[in-house]
Design an enzyme around this catalytic site. Structure first.
Site, PDB file in Angstrom:
ATOM      1  CD  GLU A   1       0.164  -1.926   7.990  1.00  0.00           C
ATOM      2  OE1 GLU A   1      -0.166  -1.370   9.068  1.00  0.00           O
ATOM      3  OE2 GLU A   1       0.351  -0.864   7.108  1.00  0.00           O
TER       4      GLU A   1
ATOM      5  CD  GLU B   1       7.883  -0.856   7.862  1.00  0.00           C
ATOM      6  OE1 GLU B   1       7.618   0.684   8.037  1.00  0.00           O
ATOM      7  OE2 GLU B   1       6.592  -1.858   8.183  1.00  0.00           O
TER       8      GLU B   1
ATOM      9  CG  ASP C   1       0.051  -0.009   2.900  1.00  0.00           C
ATOM     10  OD1 ASP C   1       0.782  -0.651   2.905  1.00  0.00           O
ATOM     11  OD2 ASP C   1      -0.858   0.083   3.934  1.00  0.00           O
ATOM     12  CB  SER C   2       4.783   1.676  -0.122  1.00  0.00           C
ATOM     13  OG  SER C   2       4.686   0.783  -0.776  1.00  0.00           O
TER      14      SER C   2
END
Length: 289
Positions: free
Chosen positions: A138, A205, A67-68
């Protein structure tokens, strides 16, 4: 004005693989970690287009349609505005451009948090529309029920713990996580919960290295680090960051190229030749016989 895309498997600088390889599968990725170790780290990069996927595919185990793309492709301020339709369309392009890597597609913000049923509807839409092999979401312990729900219904899930960009408004920014005991314990607990729920891999991350190592050692699934530790079972970067498309990048990024400078210099040369009427030249023109 159009360019026809065709998967080119010829040997060249741009297409170094002489013949297509058999596509990897989710179980094969999961099985790379044996007895708590992964002999050869997994390689994952982001991809958003068919041509990009074609160039990266032979060198990767996984391609992440992240989704970056909201920031990298669309110039959005964060990943929050990204939609399911965006993700499905870009994932379909990446699947068409690849033949070897496992293609994983991010579930965008708001598409899975409400309930396992909502997550199933969103994930099944993404996989049916794109042909991708798995989804990524996430969240840690709070998402374990959803991960298990999807897994039981035939949808492989990659987890994501630590710094979770979709929660940036709650986290208060993009600072590394795990700087106190409570955060550190939560990261490991989150990873274990996703592992127990059946996640086939887990992205870690933006966490302190010892915490990433502890989480990696605590789970059976391969971990994929980004700003985490070289001791993770694999690594991922945003491809545009790695290529040097942006001047400012996170600390954990290593620039392996400076493609931005190349693009700018090439565009400058093209513009100069057009204005000087030296392009197109005789070799680019059609003349009567």
């Amino acid at each position: 004005m159009s360019t026809t895309f065709k998967l080119d498997t010829s040997t060249s600088r741009a297409n170094p693989t002489p013949a297509p390889m058999k596509r990897l599968t989710v179980p094969k990725i999961r099985a790379r970690k044996k007895d708590g170790k992964t002999e050869e780290p997994l390689v994952m990069l982001t991809a958003y287009t068919a041509r990009q996927a074609q160039l990266l595919d032979a060198h990767c185990d996984l391609l992440l349609v992240g989704d970056s793309l909201g920031q990298v492709i669309y110039g959005l301020p964060s990943t929050i505005p990204v939609t399911l339709r965006m993700m499905a369309d870009h994932a379909a392009a990446v699947v068409r451009g690849s033949y070897h890597s496992v293609v994983v597609v991010d579930m965008p913000f708001g598409s899975y948090e409400q309930s396992p049923q909502q997550a199933f509807e969103s994930a099944s839409f993404l996989l049916k529309e794109s042909g991708a092999a798995a989804v990524k979401l996430e969240g840690g312990e709070a998402m374990a029920e959803t991960v298990a729900f999807l897994n039981q219904r035939g949808i492989p899930v990659m987890g994501h713990v630590g710094l979770t960009p979709q929660a940036v408004n709650v986290l208060g920014g993009y600072a590394a996580r795990g700087r106190n005991d409570a955060e550190a314990d939560k990261i490991v607990t989150d990873a274990k919960a996703l592992d127990d729920a059946g996640a086939f891999a887990i992205v870690i991350e933006g966490v302190l290295e010892p915490i990433a190592v502890a989480a990696t050692e605590a789970v059976r699934a391969p971990t994929i680090g980004i700003g985490a530790s070289a001791q993770c079972d694999g690594q991922v970067l945003v491809t545009e960051d790695m290529l040097g498309m942006f001047e400012r990048v996170p600390r954990f990024v290593k620039k392996y190229g400076d493609i931005a400078e190349t693009i700018e210099a090439t565009a400058k040369t093209y513009a100069e030749e057009v204005r000087a009427r030296s392009f197109p030249g005789p070799e680019q023109l059609y003349q009567p016989k």
